[in-house]
Design a protein around this motif. Sequence first.
Motif, PDB file in Angstrom:
ATOM      1  N   TYR B  34      36.594  22.814  -2.667  1.00 45.72           N
ATOM      2  CA  TYR B  34      36.118  24.138  -3.074  1.00 45.72           C
ATOM      3  C   TYR B  34      36.499  25.231  -2.098  1.00 45.72           C
ATOM      4  N   GLN B  35      36.488  26.464  -2.626  1.00 45.78           N
ATOM      5  CA  GLN B  35      36.670  27.645  -1.795  1.00 45.78           C
ATOM      6  C   GLN B  35      35.304  28.311  -1.615  1.00 45.78           C
ATOM      7  N   PRO B  36      35.146  29.128  -0.550  1.00 40.73           N
ATOM      8  CA  PRO B  36      33.827  29.715  -0.278  1.00 40.73           C
ATOM      9  C   PRO B  36      33.245  30.454  -1.478  1.00 40.73           C
ATOM     10  N   LYS B  37      34.113  31.090  -2.309  1.00 43.51           N
ATOM     11  CA  LYS B  37      33.575  31.858  -3.429  1.00 43.51           C
ATOM     12  C   LYS B  37      32.947  30.939  -4.496  1.00 43.51           C
ATOM     13  N   VAL B 156      34.092  29.780   5.377  1.00 44.65           N
ATOM     14  CA  VAL B 156      34.285  31.232   5.483  1.00 44.65           C
ATOM     15  C   VAL B 156      35.128  31.543   6.726  1.00 44.65           C
ATOM     16  N   ILE B 157      34.782  30.882   7.843  1.00 39.82           N
ATOM     17  CA  ILE B 157      35.518  31.144   9.089  1.00 39.82           C
ATOM     18  C   ILE B 157      36.992  30.756   8.933  1.00 39.82           C
ATOM     19  N   PHE B 158      37.236  29.552   8.427  1.00 41.51           N
ATOM     20  CA  PHE B 158      38.621  29.075   8.378  1.00 41.51           C
ATOM     21  C   PHE B 158      39.413  29.664   7.214  1.00 41.51           C
ATOM     22  N   GLN B 159      38.807  29.653   6.020  1.00 39.45           N
ATOM     23  CA  GLN B 159      39.591  30.060   4.843  1.00 39.45           C
ATOM     24  C   GLN B 159      39.681  31.571   4.712  1.00 39.45           C
TER      25      GLN B 159
END
Lengths: 163, 191
Positions: B34-37, B156-159
């Motif tokens: 997954y992505q943060p969003k 959030v930090i990395f992506q």
Amino acid sequence: MNFLLTLILSLSGTVGAHNFHVSITNGELNPKTETLQLYMKVFMDDLEDGIKSSTNKALNLGKPNVHPQADTLISNYILGHFSVKANGKELNFRYIGKEIEQDIVFVYLEVPVKPTVKELTITNTLFFDRFDDQSNIVNIEVGGEVESAFLEKSNPTRTLHFD
Amino acid sequence: MSAFNTYLRLGYEHIVNPAALDHIIFIVALTAVYQPKSWLKIILAVTFFTIGHSLTLTLSAFDLVKFDKKLIEFLIPVTIGVTALFNLTKAGQDQKSKSKFWIAGVFGLIHGLGFANYYGMLTLGETKYWSALLPFNLGVELGQLLIVAIILLLMVIFQMMLNTKSQSWNLFFSGTAFGLAVLFCFQNWPF
């Protein structure tokens, strides 16, 4: 690299099993008989292993070859790790007996306590020498009020206050 | 402290604990694609895991299911490995697919069985069937949400801040989870 591998292997020694190291004690102060009546729930294998490592005797609970002094061994072991002070004075528990249900041993204890007691200081170090993540929960009801202690290796004693 | 809070803490510490690594790694593998969003999907997937987990726990408490403990302890890392491998497939990476929820629910059933042997401690002799169980399970869910929050923060930090591709993120964590799962499988080999 060797260090990392050792770390992973030692961590994963408990993984998959994800053992649950806990004991639960429920107690009630009976105002009529003026006694504090407790039962402690412990996992049978933890109790057997603990007694075996300290006395070198096998309990064999629930088996035909159960140790003839099983009750004395359990009583000594439990009371060697569990103590309660009422208003600062150590209580001398009497071991009433045990019951086995599934893989859990119920240990029954009793001691005279005046119902006017305001403070109980509980110490339960059961299995702290065996498991770093052991938690011992003690719930005690006095005059309809339940107070609860969460005891662990770093914090094995707690005082419960009753109004 | 009230007894409710004590059992809440017991459940929370059951998850937020180095010995709970299998549980934590499964959540990492489950959320790696997954992505943060998609944070809501992550929470949903973890909740499906909890539902599956609670279902087998409750069934086994009523003695409705019984399984070999050794086999379950072997199957738990297998579910982690399978989830990690699935993350490499197109279907596994599809953000809109509901397959992750199914995986979470079904594998949750297996993880629940791993705890089934300990369940009597929380139910036997208690005044009400739920008096210890409910706060314990709430504590477990709180612990899981904390782990999800940490994963989301790292995402959030990395992506978003360091521009790590979500594909790289997925490969990194699926690979880690798979490697550990293989190790755990060998350690819990039942045959």
